[in-house]
Scaffold this active site. Structure first.
Site, PDB file in Angstrom:
ATOM      1  N   HIS A  54       0.826  -1.216   0.000  1.00  0.00           N
ATOM      2  CA  HIS A  54       0.000   0.000   0.000  1.00  0.00           C
ATOM      3  C   HIS A  54       0.864   1.271   0.000  1.00  0.00           C
ATOM      4  O   HIS A  54       0.865   1.985  -0.989  1.00  0.00           O
ATOM      5  CB  HIS A  54      -1.009   0.028   1.157  1.00  0.00           C
ATOM      6  CG  HIS A  54      -1.875  -1.170   1.248  1.00  0.00           C
ATOM      7  ND1 HIS A  54      -2.677  -1.575   0.198  1.00  0.00           N
ATOM      8  CD2 HIS A  54      -2.077  -2.072   2.251  1.00  0.00           C
ATOM      9  CE1 HIS A  54      -3.324  -2.672   0.545  1.00  0.00           C
ATOM     10  NE2 HIS A  54      -2.977  -2.993   1.784  1.00  0.00           N
ATOM     11  N   ASP A  90      -5.113  -8.449  -2.968  1.00  0.00           N
ATOM     12  CA  ASP A  90      -5.352  -8.195  -1.552  1.00  0.00           C
ATOM     13  C   ASP A  90      -6.582  -8.929  -1.021  1.00  0.00           C
ATOM     14  O   ASP A  90      -6.548 -10.135  -0.814  1.00  0.00           O
ATOM     15  CB  ASP A  90      -5.442  -6.692  -1.315  1.00  0.00           C
ATOM     16  CG  ASP A  90      -5.320  -6.294   0.159  1.00  0.00           C
ATOM     17  OD1 ASP A  90      -5.342  -7.188   1.019  1.00  0.00           O
ATOM     18  OD2 ASP A  90      -5.196  -5.102   0.455  1.00  0.00           O
TER      19      ASP A  90
END
Length: 452
Positions: free
Chosen positions: A268, A319
């Protein structure tokens, strides 16, 4: 031995026409351009290397769409996390394997050929370790073996609930391990993937919330030179709490204290200031971007233009697996930048194809982050490739980079016609060769989980 003939193929030297590729013993033993097809060749319209998916939590595929009801106050990552915890506490090893197989099958059908599994669902529902401490890791390996997806397994060290060693919560009990137990899990996980073609093993300290500095150093040592992945700066609250704990922002702390290098992947890294962005880019580490999940969770927008301008490397991952698609992740990465900057074609150089820029960087960044062998469509490289359907409405009459633009921005997964991994065809006609069996097992698991 299999011989493919591609009307167009994206090789390390660029697009070439009429390419014959021989797949033998899991590798390309010959790649010849300007060749007519021969009897027995498998003919495809467009051939590209398979993409790496550098960040997955496979078990979360089973809860896709279950957190889309607004609560009594503003919903955030932190409220979504409570739903995830409740779901994680219910799955048996058999069920986790079935859900992982579904996710991995969908990854292959979308054009991914390797996954980095950020694996933290370690223990029994009551929090006690299984007699076989790598039970759940072995289930991940089994799902990868069944579907044919290459695997980089990243066992997660998760010790605490917040910065400074705060005690873990009840909802985290399946994730939490001490250092001795984690070292055993890493050893057993290494054994679990040993027989998978091209598999690699790294480690994943979950986040600076979940490990102390000492824990982090211990986990990195266990990687034995393999990849090191860590969540960092996904949420504004995380940044604020890290500042309160250490006086530094998460990415800043890692740059100053952890010795980032090309083995590392920061997942991220959404909330960085310009100095962090430039220093991160200069470290050689990879940014693990998960644009669909980041949008789903309301995380924010990664500062991609500054990162790329400073020479930064990135890859993409699925994810939470709320939507599984290689093209979807690349498209969302660019679209988020367009929304944030009110411009178009943000991540391409002047005059260049955005699809090609996204694909090229994500391919190289993903290979690096997963400790994988690369090479693309070249002699000696692993025979991992994706055939696109030239008759798809978004690809008709396209040439070269415009094929990638059409796939990523206009077609998505429907344009994936066939996939080979380790020289073996695992997707044909857009469907995984084991789709019926994998899908039926997944459906049975979901029917049980949805009623309890």
């Amino acid at each position: 031995m299999t011989v493919l003939h591609a009307a167009q193929a994206l090789t390390p030297t660029g697009w070439q026409a009429d390419v014959r590729l021989t797949l033998e013993a899991g590798r390309f033993s010959a790649v010849e351009a300007g060749k007519a097809p021969e009897p027995g060749d498998v003919r495809v319209a467009v051939l590209v290397p398979g993409l790496p998916n550098l960040h997955s939590h496979a078990f979360q595929r089973g809860m896709a769409g279950l957190a889309e009801r607004r609560g009594p106050s503003a919903d955030t990552f932190w409220t979504w996390r409570e739903t995830m915890y409740r779901f994680a506490l219910r799955m048996t090893p058999d069920e986790a394997e079935a859900v992982a197989a579904q996710a991995y099958m969908e990854m292959l059908e979308s054009g991914f050929t390797r996954v980095g599994e950020f694996h933290y669902l370690h223990h029994a529902p009551d929090g006690r370790p299984y007699a076989n401490v790598a039970e759940m890791a072995e289930r991940i390996a089994a799902a990868a073996a069944l579907t044919g997806l290459r695997l980089t397994l990243l066992p997660v060290l998760y010790r605490w609930s917040n910065f400074g060693g705060a005690a873990p919560t009840e909802g985290q009990r399946r994730f939490v391990s001490d250092l001795d137990l984690f070292a055993r899990m890493v050893d057993e996980s290494r054994a679990a993937v040993r027989d998978l073609p091209g598999a690699t093993l790294g480690v994943a300290p979950h986040s600076l919330r979940a490990v102390t500095p000492g824990d982090l150093a211990a986990a990195v040592a266990l990687a034995e030179g393999g990849p090191v992945h860590i969540h960092a700066a996904e949420q504004v609250r995380e940044v604020e709490e890290c500042l309160a704990w250490s006086g530094a922002r998460p990415v800043q702390w890692l740059l100053d204290q952890a010795g980032l290098d090309p083995r590392w992947c920061l997942i991220h890294a959404t909330h960085m200031n310009p100095d962090e962005t430039a220093r991160f880019a200069g470290s050689g580490a990879v940014a693990g971007l998960c644009p669909v999940t980041e949008a789903s969770l309301g995380d924010g927008i990664f500062p991609a233009p500054g990162f790329v301008a400073a020479g930064g490397r990135y890859g993409v991952g699925t994810d939470s697996n709320v939507l599984v698609g290689a093209a979807d992740e690349l498209r969302q990465l660019e679209y988020a930048q367009r929304l944030g900057h009110r411009q178009r074609n943000v991540l391409a150089a002047p005059g260049a194809s955005t699809g090609r820029a996204l694909f090229t960087v994500a391919l190289a960044g993903g290979i690096q982050a997963l400790g994988a062998e690369g090479g693309g469509l070249a002699v000696g490289a692993p025979a991992d490739c994706v055939a696109l359907d030239g008759a798809d409405p978004a690809l008709i009459a396209r040439q070269g980079d415009s094929l990638l633009d059409g796939w990523i921005f206009a077609a998505g997964s429907r344009a994936v016609d066939a996939v080979w991994v380790d020289g073996r065809q695992v997707v044909a006609g857009g469907r995984h060769v084991a789709r019926e069996a994998v899908g039926a097992r997944f459906a049975a698991v979901l029917r049980r989980l949805m009623v309890e």
